[in-house]
Design an enzyme around this catalytic site. Structure first.
Site, PDB file in Angstrom:
ATOM      1  N   ASP A 230       1.008  -1.335   0.224  1.00  0.00           N
ATOM      2  CA  ASP A 230       0.014  -0.089  -0.018  1.00  0.00           C
ATOM      3  C   ASP A 230       0.791   1.255  -0.006  1.00  0.00           C
ATOM      4  O   ASP A 230       2.100   1.300   0.663  1.00  0.00           O
ATOM      5  CB  ASP A 230      -0.796  -0.017   1.169  1.00  0.00           C
ATOM      6  CG  ASP A 230      -1.992   0.935   1.011  1.00  0.00           C
ATOM      7  OD1 ASP A 230      -3.008   0.770   0.649  1.00  0.00           O
ATOM      8  OD2 ASP A 230      -1.601   2.214   1.748  1.00  0.00           O
ATOM      9  N   ILE A 231       0.587   2.209  -1.022  1.00  0.00           N
ATOM     10  CA  ILE A 231       1.389   3.533  -0.835  1.00  0.00           C
ATOM     11  C   ILE A 231       1.138   4.246   0.390  1.00  0.00           C
ATOM     12  O   ILE A 231       0.031   4.388   0.683  1.00  0.00           O
ATOM     13  CB  ILE A 231       1.157   4.254  -2.253  1.00  0.00           C
ATOM     14  CG1 ILE A 231       1.242   3.576  -3.460  1.00  0.00           C
ATOM     15  CG2 ILE A 231       1.817   5.659  -2.231  1.00  0.00           C
ATOM     16  CD1 ILE A 231       0.742   4.264  -4.701  1.00  0.00           C
ATOM     17  N   ASP A 247      -2.118  10.041  -9.900  1.00  0.00           N
ATOM     18  CA  ASP A 247      -2.002   9.064 -11.183  1.00  0.00           C
ATOM     19  C   ASP A 247      -0.654   8.825 -11.414  1.00  0.00           C
ATOM     20  O   ASP A 247      -0.076   7.834 -11.747  1.00  0.00           O
ATOM     21  CB  ASP A 247      -2.717   9.560 -12.222  1.00  0.00           C
ATOM     22  CG  ASP A 247      -4.327   9.455 -11.907  1.00  0.00           C
ATOM     23  OD1 ASP A 247      -4.920   8.994 -10.986  1.00  0.00           O
ATOM     24  OD2 ASP A 247      -5.143   9.894 -13.064  1.00  0.00           O
ATOM     25  N   GLU A 273      -4.799   2.474  -4.248  1.00  0.00           N
ATOM     26  CA  GLU A 273      -3.346   2.624  -4.065  1.00  0.00           C
ATOM     27  C   GLU A 273      -2.785   1.315  -3.494  1.00  0.00           C
ATOM     28  O   GLU A 273      -1.633   1.337  -2.955  1.00  0.00           O
ATOM     29  CB  GLU A 273      -2.967   3.759  -3.217  1.00  0.00           C
ATOM     30  CG  GLU A 273      -3.305   3.682  -1.605  1.00  0.00           C
ATOM     31  CD  GLU A 273      -4.802   4.074  -1.277  1.00  0.00           C
ATOM     32  OE1 GLU A 273      -4.791   4.374  -0.038  1.00  0.00           O
ATOM     33  OE2 GLU A 273      -5.612   4.167  -2.177  1.00  0.00           O
TER      34      GLU A 273
END
Length: 357
Positions: A230-231, A247, A273
Site C-alpha cells: 500500500d502506498i 495518477d 493505491e
C-alpha cells in the site's frame, strides 16, 4: 465468325477501369495452380472434343491463364492482339471457326505461331455485378464449329468457374474477419486483464492468476509468497497535489515494483493505491529479500510530478510465505493474513515490510 464477332463492343475507359478494379478485388492473378479449375478445363475440353481448354483472366496489359488443360505452351500472353481481350467485350459466347482464313486473326501469335490456332470458343466469366474478368475457352488447331448444346455446356462450366472464384474470395474475407475478431478479442482480454492506469494486472485477473500460480507451486512441492502493498499517505498526495499527481505516483510506483519482480512473478493493482505481488517457487527468506527490493525501488528516488515538485513516496507491505504444507489453506485466508501484516507495517511506522505470523 470473325475475331470481333457480331455484337462485339469495345469497353469504354470507365467500364474498363471498373472491370480491372473488380479483377483486383478477387486477388486471383498469379495464384498457384488449383485442382478445381483444372478439373473444369479438362471437362470443357472433353465436352467440346478439343485438345486445349483454358481459364483466362484479362489484365491491364496481359492475358494470364489460371488453368490450362492440354498442349498449350503459355501461362500468359500480351493483351493486344488477344482473342480473350476481344471476347470480354462480346455479349455471350464468342466463336472463331477458322482463324487462319480471317485477315483480322492471321497475325495473332497463337494463330501465326507454332501453336497454329484455328478454332476458338469462349464464354465470359462474369461477376455477380456484371464485370467480365476473363473467359473459359476451348481451342483447336483445326477449323471447326461448336454446337448450341456444346456452348450451353461451356456456359454452365463458366458459371462454375465463377462460383469457385467467388468462393475463394469469400474464404479470404472470412479469414480476414476471423483475424480481426481474434485481434479484437485479444484486445478486449488485454483491456480486461490489465489496469489501464498502471499497466499491471487488474484486480480480477490478478486474483485469479495468483490463486492458480500459488496452487501449482504448492502442489509441486515448492514454496510461494504473497506480498500486500500500500502506498503510504496516498490520500495526502491527492489532497495536496491533485489527482493528476496521484495518477503519476501510481504509475511510477507500479513501474518500479514491476521492474524489481522476477520473471514469472505477478504484480497487480487490487485497490485504489493497493497492490499485490505473488512470488512462486521461493523460500520464505528469499521472499523477504525480493519484497524489500520492491519497497526500496519505490523509496529510493523521489517521484517528479508536473508542477516540478519531487515527492518522496514509500510503500508498506505485508508478506506471507507459504510452504507445500500450506496447500490446504484457502487463497482468501492467505490474503487476509498478508493484509493483516500490511496493517501491522502501517502501525509500525510505514515504509517497511512485515512478515505475517
Amino acid at each position: 465468325m470473325s475475331l470481333r464477332g457480331i455484337g462485339a463492343v469495345a469497353l469504354d475507359a470507365t467500364a474498363e477501369f471498373e472491370r480491372l478494379n473488380a479483377l483486383r478485388r478477387y486477388a486471383i492473378l498469379d495464384t498457384p495452380a488449383d485442382g478445381a479449375f483444372d478439373r473444369i478445363t479438362q471437362l470443357a475440353a472433353e465436352m467440346l472434343e478439343v485438345p486445349v481448354a483454358v481459364v483466362s483472366l484479362v489484365d491491364t496489359s496481359r492475358i494470364w491463364y489460371k488453368s490450362v488443360h492440354g498442349p498449350f505452351p503459355l501461362r500468359e500472353i500480351g493483351r493486344l492482339p488477344g482473342l480473350c481481350a476481344a471476347a470480354i467485350g462480346h455479349d455471350g459466347a464468342y466463336v472463331v471457326e477458322s482463324a487462319r482464313g480471317d485477315p483480322r486473326t492471321q497475325e495473332h501469335p497463337l494463330v501465326a505461331g507454332a501453336f497454329g490456332l484455328e478454332f476458338y470458343a469462349g464464354v465470359p466469366l462474369r461477376t455477380y455485378d456484371g464485370h467480365v474478368l476473363g473467359m473459359l475457352c476451348c481451342m483447336d488447331t483445326r477449323p471447326r464449329g461448336a454446337t448450341p448444346q456444346q456452348l450451353r455446356f461451356l456456359e454452365t462450366l463458366a458459371a462454375i468457374v465463377m462460383d469457385e472464384i467467388e468462393l475463394r474470395r469469400s474464404a479470404r474475407q472470412i479469414s480476414r474477419l476471423s483475424e480481426a475478431l481474434a485481434d479484437a478479442c485479444t484486445d478486449l482480454e488485454r483491456r480486461a486483464s490489465f489496469d489501464p492506469l498502471t499497466g499491471v494486472l487488474a484486480r480480477t485477473a490478478m486474483l485469479e492468476r495468483s490463486e492458480a500460480l500459488v496452487a501449482r507451486a504448492l502442489a509441486g512441492g515448492r514454496g510461494a509468497a504473497l506480498l500486500m502493498l500500500d502506498i503510504d499517505r496516498f490520500k495526502a498526495i491527492n489532497d495536496t497535489h491533485g489527482h493528476a499527481a496521484g495518477d503519476r505516483v501510481l504509475r511510477e510506483v507500479a513501474g518500479r515494483m514491476a521492474a524489481s519482480c522476477r520473471a514469472g512473478d505477478l504484480l497487480g493493482r487490487i485497490g485504489g493505491e493497493e497492490f499485490l505481488a505473488v512470488f512462486a517457487e521461493v523460500a520464505a527468506a528469499d521472499a523477504g529479500v525480493i519484497a524489500d527490493r520492491l519497497r526500496e525501488a519505490v523509496a529510493r528516488t523521489p517521484v517528479a510530478i508536473e508542477s516540478g515538485a519531487r515527492l518522496t513516496v514509500t510503500v508498506s507491505g505485508g508478506l506471507l510465505g507459504l510452504a507445500p504444507a500450506d496447500a490446504g489453506v484457502s487463497f482468501s485466508a492467505a490474503l487476509s493474513r498478508a493484509d493483516a501484516a500490511l496493517y501491522a507495517a502501517k502501525l509500525g511506522g510505514r515504509n517497511r515490510i512485515v512478515e505475517a505470523e
